[in-house]
Design a protein around this motif. Structure first.
Motif, PDB file in Angstrom:
ATOM      1  N   MET A 194       8.728   5.097 -42.001  1.00 38.60           N
ATOM      2  CA  MET A 194       8.118   3.773 -41.846  1.00 38.60           C
ATOM      3  C   MET A 194       7.821   3.537 -40.371  1.00 38.60           C
ATOM      4  O   MET A 194       8.076   4.404 -39.539  1.00 38.60           O
ATOM      5  N   ARG A 195       7.283   2.361 -40.047  1.00 39.90           N
ATOM      6  CA  ARG A 195       6.981   2.017 -38.652  1.00 39.90           C
ATOM      7  C   ARG A 195       8.232   2.168 -37.783  1.00 39.90           C
ATOM      8  O   ARG A 195       9.343   1.961 -38.261  1.00 39.90           O
ATOM      9  N   SER A 196       8.059   2.476 -36.507  1.00 41.77           N
ATOM     10  CA  SER A 196       9.212   2.689 -35.633  1.00 41.77           C
ATOM     11  C   SER A 196      10.027   1.417 -35.429  1.00 41.77           C
ATOM     12  O   SER A 196      11.229   1.482 -35.235  1.00 41.77           O
ATOM     13  N   GLU A 197       9.384   0.246 -35.451  1.00 41.44           N
ATOM     14  CA  GLU A 197      10.122  -1.012 -35.381  1.00 41.44           C
ATOM     15  C   GLU A 197      10.297  -1.505 -36.807  1.00 41.44           C
ATOM     16  O   GLU A 197       9.341  -1.910 -37.462  1.00 41.44           O
ATOM     17  N   HIS A 198      11.538  -1.446 -37.292  1.00 43.23           N
ATOM     18  CA  HIS A 198      11.800  -1.743 -38.696  1.00 43.23           C
ATOM     19  C   HIS A 198      13.158  -2.406 -38.848  1.00 43.23           C
ATOM     20  O   HIS A 198      13.971  -2.402 -37.931  1.00 43.23           O
ATOM     21  N   LEU A 209      12.287   7.722 -39.101  1.00 40.67           N
ATOM     22  CA  LEU A 209      12.554   8.612 -40.228  1.00 40.67           C
ATOM     23  C   LEU A 209      14.040   8.672 -40.533  1.00 40.67           C
ATOM     24  O   LEU A 209      14.870   8.624 -39.618  1.00 40.67           O
ATOM     25  N   ILE A 210      14.350   8.804 -41.825  1.00 35.08           N
ATOM     26  CA  ILE A 210      15.681   9.196 -42.257  1.00 35.08           C
ATOM     27  C   ILE A 210      15.480  10.381 -43.199  1.00 35.08           C
ATOM     28  O   ILE A 210      14.374  10.604 -43.694  1.00 35.08           O
ATOM     29  N   ALA A 211      16.555  11.134 -43.449  1.00 32.69           N
ATOM     30  CA  ALA A 211      16.406  12.327 -44.288  1.00 32.69           C
ATOM     31  C   ALA A 211      17.715  12.637 -45.011  1.00 32.69           C
ATOM     32  O   ALA A 211      18.770  12.080 -44.688  1.00 32.69           O
ATOM     33  N   ARG A 212      17.609  13.543 -45.972  1.00 35.60           N
ATOM     34  CA  ARG A 212      18.777  14.112 -46.644  1.00 35.60           C
ATOM     35  C   ARG A 212      18.448  15.544 -47.013  1.00 35.60           C
ATOM     36  O   ARG A 212      17.286  15.920 -47.178  1.00 35.60           O
ATOM     37  N   LEU A 213      19.496  16.358 -47.172  1.00 38.23           N
ATOM     38  CA  LEU A 213      19.302  17.795 -47.384  1.00 38.23           C
ATOM     39  C   LEU A 213      18.826  18.156 -48.789  1.00 38.23           C
ATOM     40  O   LEU A 213      18.146  19.152 -48.968  1.00 38.23           O
ATOM     41  N   ALA A 250      10.945   2.360 -48.518  1.00 29.59           N
ATOM     42  CA  ALA A 250      10.105   3.250 -47.697  1.00 29.59           C
ATOM     43  C   ALA A 250       9.583   4.422 -48.528  1.00 29.59           C
ATOM     44  O   ALA A 250      10.263   4.900 -49.441  1.00 29.59           O
ATOM     45  N   PRO A 251       8.375   4.909 -48.211  1.00 32.42           N
ATOM     46  CA  PRO A 251       7.845   6.086 -48.918  1.00 32.42           C
ATOM     47  C   PRO A 251       8.744   7.302 -48.694  1.00 32.42           C
ATOM     48  O   PRO A 251       9.306   7.476 -47.609  1.00 32.42           O
ATOM     49  N   GLU A 252       8.871   8.128 -49.721  1.00 26.40           N
ATOM     50  CA  GLU A 252       9.714   9.326 -49.653  1.00 26.40           C
ATOM     51  C   GLU A 252       8.902  10.552 -50.040  1.00 26.40           C
ATOM     52  O   GLU A 252       8.101  10.505 -50.975  1.00 26.40           O
ATOM     53  N   VAL A 253       9.112  11.642 -49.303  1.00 17.52           N
ATOM     54  CA  VAL A 253       8.500  12.923 -49.647  1.00 17.52           C
ATOM     55  C   VAL A 253       9.588  13.990 -49.704  1.00 17.52           C
ATOM     56  O   VAL A 253      10.583  13.905 -48.995  1.00 17.52           O
ATOM     57  N   LYS A 254       9.392  14.976 -50.581  1.00 18.62           N
ATOM     58  CA  LYS A 254      10.295  16.127 -50.670  1.00 18.62           C
ATOM     59  C   LYS A 254       9.532  17.339 -50.180  1.00 18.62           C
ATOM     60  O   LYS A 254       8.440  17.634 -50.670  1.00 18.62           O
ATOM     61  N   ILE A 255      10.138  18.052 -49.235  1.00 15.90           N
ATOM     62  CA  ILE A 255       9.454  19.161 -48.590  1.00 15.90           C
ATOM     63  C   ILE A 255      10.287  20.430 -48.764  1.00 15.90           C
ATOM     64  O   ILE A 255      11.396  20.507 -48.235  1.00 15.90           O
ATOM     65  N   PRO A 256       9.793  21.418 -49.494  1.00 10.62           N
ATOM     66  CA  PRO A 256      10.541  22.680 -49.649  1.00 10.62           C
ATOM     67  C   PRO A 256      10.754  23.372 -48.297  1.00 10.62           C
ATOM     68  O   PRO A 256      10.029  23.130 -47.339  1.00 10.62           O
ATOM     69  N   SER A 257      11.745  24.246 -48.242  1.00 12.98           N
ATOM     70  CA  SER A 257      12.033  24.950 -46.987  1.00 12.98           C
ATOM     71  C   SER A 257      10.831  25.779 -46.538  1.00 12.98           C
ATOM     72  O   SER A 257      10.052  26.261 -47.356  1.00 12.98           O
ATOM     73  N   PHE A 258      10.690  25.878 -45.236  1.00 12.83           N
ATOM     74  CA  PHE A 258       9.601  26.621 -44.593  1.00 12.83           C
ATOM     75  C   PHE A 258       8.221  26.194 -45.098  1.00 12.83           C
ATOM     76  O   PHE A 258       7.364  27.018 -45.388  1.00 12.83           O
ATOM     77  N   THR A 259       8.020  24.883 -45.201  1.00 12.81           N
ATOM     78  CA  THR A 259       6.765  24.341 -45.716  1.00 12.81           C
ATOM     79  C   THR A 259       6.207  23.295 -44.766  1.00 12.81           C
ATOM     80  O   THR A 259       6.948  22.525 -44.169  1.00 12.81           O
TER      81      THR A 259
END
Length: 151
Positions: free
Chosen positions: A46-50, A84-88, A58-67
């Motif tokens: 999301m925007r940096s000021e939040h 940004l926030i993330a999880r493994l 917030a929108p979420e995307v899943k990104i496979p490894s090495f992608t």
């Protein structure tokens, strides 16, 4: 909606018949590179000021490894910066603190020399944190990596 960035350039060619072809490049408004060797990285942005309370929506995307993953629905990187926030993986907890990059990081083409930031991601709630590095690369690109993954 779909958002993208357009750049163009024209060249004049004096062939038997003069012509001026124009090339238009359509690029995404944000690119995330997952350089982690295992798992599907989930990222919310999301925007940096939040407000912290805004993360569930917030929108979420899943990104496979090495992608490399192109995002076309976030127009605010150049105007507002990004947080940004993330999880493994799907069962892992979200990191407790976000990283944020201001809009100035994305105004210089070809990399701007800004420092990377670290996210502390866990495999389980009680597990140890892995220091995942988030670094701006060049124009509108962020890379997630872990230089000490196999240490």
């Amino acid at each position: 909606g779909v958002h993208f960035t357009c750049t163009s350039h024209s060249r004049s060619h004096n062939l038997p018949t003069p012509m001026v072809p124009t090339t238009i490049a359509i690029t995404p408004t944000l690119v995330i590179l997952n350089a982690l060797p295992i798992g599907d990285l989930s990222v919310k942005y999301m925007r940096s000021e939040h407000e912290k309370s805004q993360w569930p929506a917030a929108p979420e995307v899943k990104i496979p490894s090495f992608t490399r993953f192109n995002i076309y629905n976030f127009p605010g990187v150049r105007r507002d910066g990004i947080a940004l926030i993330a999880r493994l993986h799907d069962g892992a907890p979200w990191c407790s603190a976000a990283v944020a990059f201001g809009k100035d990081v994305f105004t210089n083409e070809g990399g701007s020399g800004y420092l990377a930031q670290a996210l502390k991601l866990k495999d389980t709630d009680k597990g140890a944190s892995a220091g995942i590095i988030v670094e701006p690369l060049n124009h509108l690109e962020l890379r997630f990596s872990c230089p000490n993954w196999f240490v």
